[in-house]
Design an enzyme around this catalytic site. Structure first.
Site, PDB file in Angstrom:
ATOM      1  N   ALA A  10      62.716 -18.110 -86.525  1.00  0.00           N
ATOM      2  CA  ALA A  10      62.086 -17.012 -85.857  1.00  0.00           C
ATOM      3  C   ALA A  10      62.983 -15.762 -85.620  1.00  0.00           C
ATOM      4  CB  ALA A  10      61.725 -17.423 -84.360  1.00  0.00           C
ATOM      5  N   ARG A  12      63.334 -13.405 -87.643  1.00  0.00           N
ATOM      6  CA  ARG A  12      63.043 -12.402 -88.562  1.00  0.00           C
ATOM      7  C   ARG A  12      61.734 -12.925 -89.299  1.00  0.00           C
ATOM      8  NH1 ARG A  12      66.568 -12.206 -94.337  1.00  0.00           N
ATOM      9  NH2 ARG A  12      65.906 -14.099 -95.005  1.00  0.00           N
ATOM     10  N   TYR A 150      58.903 -24.920-103.920  1.00  0.00           N
ATOM     11  CA  TYR A 150      58.274 -24.082-102.802  1.00  0.00           C
ATOM     12  C   TYR A 150      56.664 -24.562-102.685  1.00  0.00           C
ATOM     13  CZ  TYR A 150      57.050 -20.369 -99.441  1.00  0.00           C
ATOM     14  OH  TYR A 150      56.616 -19.575 -98.687  1.00  0.00           O
ATOM     15  N   ALA A 151      56.030 -24.594-103.824  1.00  0.00           N
ATOM     16  CA  ALA A 151      54.569 -25.020-103.723  1.00  0.00           C
ATOM     17  C   ALA A 151      54.428 -26.285-103.435  1.00  0.00           C
ATOM     18  CB  ALA A 151      53.972 -24.792-105.459  1.00  0.00           C
ATOM     19  N   ALA A 153      56.390 -28.159-101.506  1.00  0.00           N
ATOM     20  CA  ALA A 153      56.610 -28.197 -99.877  1.00  0.00           C
ATOM     21  C   ALA A 153      55.183 -27.640 -99.317  1.00  0.00           C
ATOM     22  CB  ALA A 153      57.791 -27.546 -99.687  1.00  0.00           C
ATOM     23  N   LYS A 154      54.831 -26.686 -99.406  1.00  0.00           N
ATOM     24  CA  LYS A 154      53.844 -26.025 -98.697  1.00  0.00           C
ATOM     25  C   LYS A 154      52.230 -26.462 -98.890  1.00  0.00           C
ATOM     26  CE  LYS A 154      56.028 -22.454 -96.999  1.00  0.00           C
ATOM     27  NZ  LYS A 154      56.218 -22.639 -95.402  1.00  0.00           N
TER      28      LYS A 154
END
Length: 249
Positions: A10, A12, A150-151, A153-154
């Site tokens: 949190a 930024r 990233y994909a 993980a998301k």
């Protein structure tokens, strides 16, 4: 009703905007980030606007640090009833160039972090008979070149969300996910720099791709998170909301 919220990552971007929005909604907010001094910047902004905020430095992938952070929030702000798992990092690369460390780092912050934070706060939520967990996914969950880690993980965040919804629903706790599309943040600026494209050109291209004709702002995501954290969202659980300026599925 005012409650205690924890927002990870949190300092930024989307996390900071979400912390400010939840504070504006009347909640006391624990601004959690890896560096406490950076988290304090967001917390100070909230306090100057008349809200209640506490900066907490913690690595969400560290089991001990997470337990200590949640205990501190409970002691100083009150038992957490809202958790927004937003902390995330990028280690983009094509598969053949991606290192095992690149993979592990992204999985650690996103998935392990969300798991550890959710597990740590659930006892407080169960005891209260009320809770809201919101996980940040992404349109990258549908697949994105150069983002195997990233994909994955998301996409994993969506599976975690649905399972939390099933397990915790009987205790008055909902779990939902927000999946942003292109949002103008320091993170997307870093992506533009990595691929050698001027940020303004990067934004213009992204805006052209979105049916609404603009890129997203962190506040667009914060608004969606705010709904999922509200009293009114008590019958909405296990959902993934794409906030991407157009349809995704």
């Amino acid at each position: 009703m005012a409650r205690t919220a924890i927002v990870t990552g949190a300092a930024r971007g989307i996390g900071a905007a979400t912390a400010r929005r939840l504070a504006a909604d009347g909640h006391a907010v624990a601004v959690l980030d890896l560096a406490e001094d950076q988290a304090e910047t967001t917390a100070k902004t909230i306090r100057e606007a008349g809200g209640t905020a506490l900066a907490v430095g913690a690595d969400v992938a560290d089991e001990t640090a997470v337990a200590e952070a949640v205990d501190r929030v409970a002691a100083e702000l009150g038992a957490p009833a809202i958790l927004v798992n937003n902390a995330g990092i990028l280690r983009d690369n094509l598969l053949f160039k991606m290192t095992a460390d690149d993979w592990d780092a992204v999985m650690g912050v996103h998935l392990r972090g969300a798991f550890l934070m959710s597990r740590a706060v659930q006892s407080h939520m169960v005891a209260a008979g009320w809770g809201r967990i919101v996980n940040l996914s992404s349109t990258s969950a549908l697949g994105n070149r150069g983002q195997a880690n990233y994909a994955a993980a998301k996409a994993g965040m969506q599976g975690l969300t649905k399972t939390l919804a099933i397990e915790l629903g009987r205790f008055g706790i909902t779990a939902n996910a927000v999946a942003p599309g292109f949002i103008e943040t320091e993170m997307t600026k870093a992506t533009a720099e990595r691929i050698g494209v001027p940020f303004e050109d990067f934004l213009a291209h992204a805006a052209k791709e979105a049916p609404v004709g603009r890129v997203g702002k962190p506040e667009d995501i914060a608004a969606a998170v705010s709904f999922f954290c509200s009293e009114d969202a008590g019958f909405t659980s296990g959902q993934v909301l794409y906030v991407a300026g157009g349809p995704r599925a």
